[in-house]
Design a protein around this motif. Structure first.
Motif, PDB file in Angstrom:
ATOM      1  N   PRO A  24      72.834   7.756  37.157  1.00 20.75           N
ATOM      2  CA  PRO A  24      71.772   8.165  36.234  1.00 20.75           C
ATOM      3  C   PRO A  24      71.006   9.372  36.745  1.00 20.75           C
ATOM      4  O   PRO A  24      70.650   9.467  37.916  1.00 20.75           O
ATOM      5  N   ALA A  41      68.004  10.197  36.283  1.00 25.10           N
ATOM      6  CA  ALA A  41      66.643   9.910  36.721  1.00 25.10           C
ATOM      7  C   ALA A  41      66.569   9.686  38.227  1.00 25.10           C
ATOM      8  O   ALA A  41      65.534   9.933  38.851  1.00 25.10           O
ATOM      9  N   ASP A  42      67.676   9.229  38.834  1.00 25.77           N
ATOM     10  CA  ASP A  42      67.677   8.987  40.274  1.00 25.77           C
ATOM     11  C   ASP A  42      67.432  10.272  41.052  1.00 25.77           C
ATOM     12  O   ASP A  42      66.865  10.254  42.136  1.00 25.77           O
ATOM     13  N   GLY A  67      64.257  12.764  38.109  1.00 19.28           N
ATOM     14  CA  GLY A  67      63.111  12.203  37.434  1.00 19.28           C
ATOM     15  C   GLY A  67      63.376  12.016  35.950  1.00 19.28           C
ATOM     16  O   GLY A  67      64.412  12.402  35.424  1.00 19.28           O
ATOM     17  N   ARG A  68      62.419  11.429  35.259  1.00 23.94           N
ATOM     18  CA  ARG A  68      62.611  11.117  33.849  1.00 23.94           C
ATOM     19  C   ARG A  68      62.511  12.387  33.007  1.00 23.94           C
ATOM     20  O   ARG A  68      61.689  13.267  33.282  1.00 23.94           O
ATOM     21  N   PRO A  69      63.318  12.501  31.951  1.00 14.85           N
ATOM     22  CA  PRO A  69      63.223  13.665  31.067  1.00 14.85           C
ATOM     23  C   PRO A  69      61.932  13.629  30.259  1.00 14.85           C
ATOM     24  O   PRO A  69      61.352  12.562  30.027  1.00 14.85           O
ATOM     25  N   HIS A 125      64.246  18.650  31.932  1.00 12.77           N
ATOM     26  CA  HIS A 125      64.018  18.410  33.359  1.00 12.77           C
ATOM     27  C   HIS A 125      63.325  19.593  34.026  1.00 12.77           C
ATOM     28  O   HIS A 125      63.500  19.829  35.219  1.00 12.77           O
ATOM     29  N   ARG A 138      73.743  17.328  34.851  1.00  7.60           N
ATOM     30  CA  ARG A 138      72.947  16.757  35.942  1.00  7.60           C
ATOM     31  C   ARG A 138      73.119  17.537  37.241  1.00  7.60           C
ATOM     32  O   ARG A 138      72.152  17.884  37.912  1.00  7.60           O
TER      33      ARG A 138
END
Length: 315
Positions: free
Chosen positions: A6, A8-9, A12-14, A78, A278
């Motif tokens: 993922p 987010a790892d 961070g969160r979008p 991001h 990513r």
């Protein structure tokens, strides 16, 4: 292909994204005014800028500011401001776009488009609600298939024999996506006839830090006789610092980065596209801020997977 870790790892969160188009920069010295799409996170300041250059696929509208949403949307969510010009060689400008370009070869006009954007960032900021004052102009990257000249690669103009130098010192990082490799005997007869500028491509002075993304099944047989490794030349033949992301099983579309549900992509794979988005975002984060561990962490995660979708090497 394994599911990617993922995002987010690592990143961070979008956050929500505001995308505005067309942002038009009047250009009396250009065949048509320069139109842009600008995508930015709705929050945050000190935002890095990514100039994203479209490719030239079979679709009519993806070769313009309308394309590459899987990358542009992710990067903006991001923390990057993504600026996408419609270049003069875009299909959206009509079949006579080469003539309309005033005879300027696309490798030059594309670089000139990016210079124009950087020269007029004040106008770009003012055209996008809530963006003014939020850019970090010391952090600018260029991304795309044919961006190597802006990073320091050179060639000889086939028309006048002059060495072409199009690098811009304002650009401090790059992401090359399935980019062309070396010239000379690596080229097909078709390429030599139709794209003679490729003959003299020289990466030996491409010193700007960059990530080269290549598919190990991207043979591009109409352009090169060197096979998939040709697309790694901007890494292999350029000085460091550089990184190479080789995607296993990927062809020229890298899973479909030019748009959502692009049927023309020969290796359509949403998971691969997510991985490219990513990894490239992680690379840019760390390229702009060496203390940011995003790139190192993403690389460690990739190496630890039982069935990785690719490999990273750096120099």
């Amino acid at each position: 292909m394994s599911e990617p870790t993922p995002a987010a790892d690592v990143l961070g969160r979008p956050v929500p994204v505001l995308s505005v188009s067309p942002v038009t920069l009047p250009a009396h010295d250009r065949a048509v005014d320069l139109q842009l799409r600008v995508s930015a996170p709705v929050t945050g300041s000190g935002l890095p800028v990514v100039l994203l250059s479209h490719g030239l696929g079979f679709s009519h509208h993806l070769s313009s500011l309308h394309g590459y949403a899987p990358l542009a949307s992710f990067w903006a969510a991001h923390g990057f401001v993504v600026i996408q010009p419609t270049h003069l060689d875009s299909r959206t400008l009509g079949e006579d776009r080469g003539t309309a370009a005033g005879g300027v070869p696309h490798w030059r006009s594309r670089a000139e488009d990016m210079w124009r954007v950087l020269d007029r960032l004040d106008e770009v900021e003012e055209a996008v609600p809530g963006l003014a004052g939020r850019l970090d102009r010391s952090k600018v990257a260029v991304a795309g298939h044919t961006a190597s000249l802006l990073l320091g690669a050179r060639l000889t103009d086939p028309d006048d024999g002059a060495e072409v130098k199009l690098a811009d010192p304002r650009i401090t990082a790059g992401v090359l996506l399935a980019a062309p490799g070396r010239g000379g005997d690596a080229l097909t007869d078709f390429t030599v006839e139709h794209y003679p500028f490729f003959l003299t491509t020289d990466f030996s002075r491409m010193a700007t830090p960059a990530l080269v993304v290549a598919g190990d099944k991207d043979d591009s047989a109409f352009l090169t006789v060197a096979g998939p490794q040709w697309h790694a030349d901007p890494y292999t033949l350029a000085p460091g610092p550089k990184s190479l992301l080789t995607l296993f099983g990927a062809e020229h579309g890298l899973g479909g980065v030019s748009g959502y549900d692009v049927a023309e992509t020969t290796d359509e794979d949403p998971a691969r596209v997510a991985a490219v988005a990513r990894l490239t975002a992680a690379y840019l984060r760390s390229a702009f801020d060496p203390d940011d561990p995003a790139w190192r962490t993403a690389g460690d995660q990739l190496a630890a997977e039982s069935a990785p979708f690719g490999r990273i090497e750096s120099k």
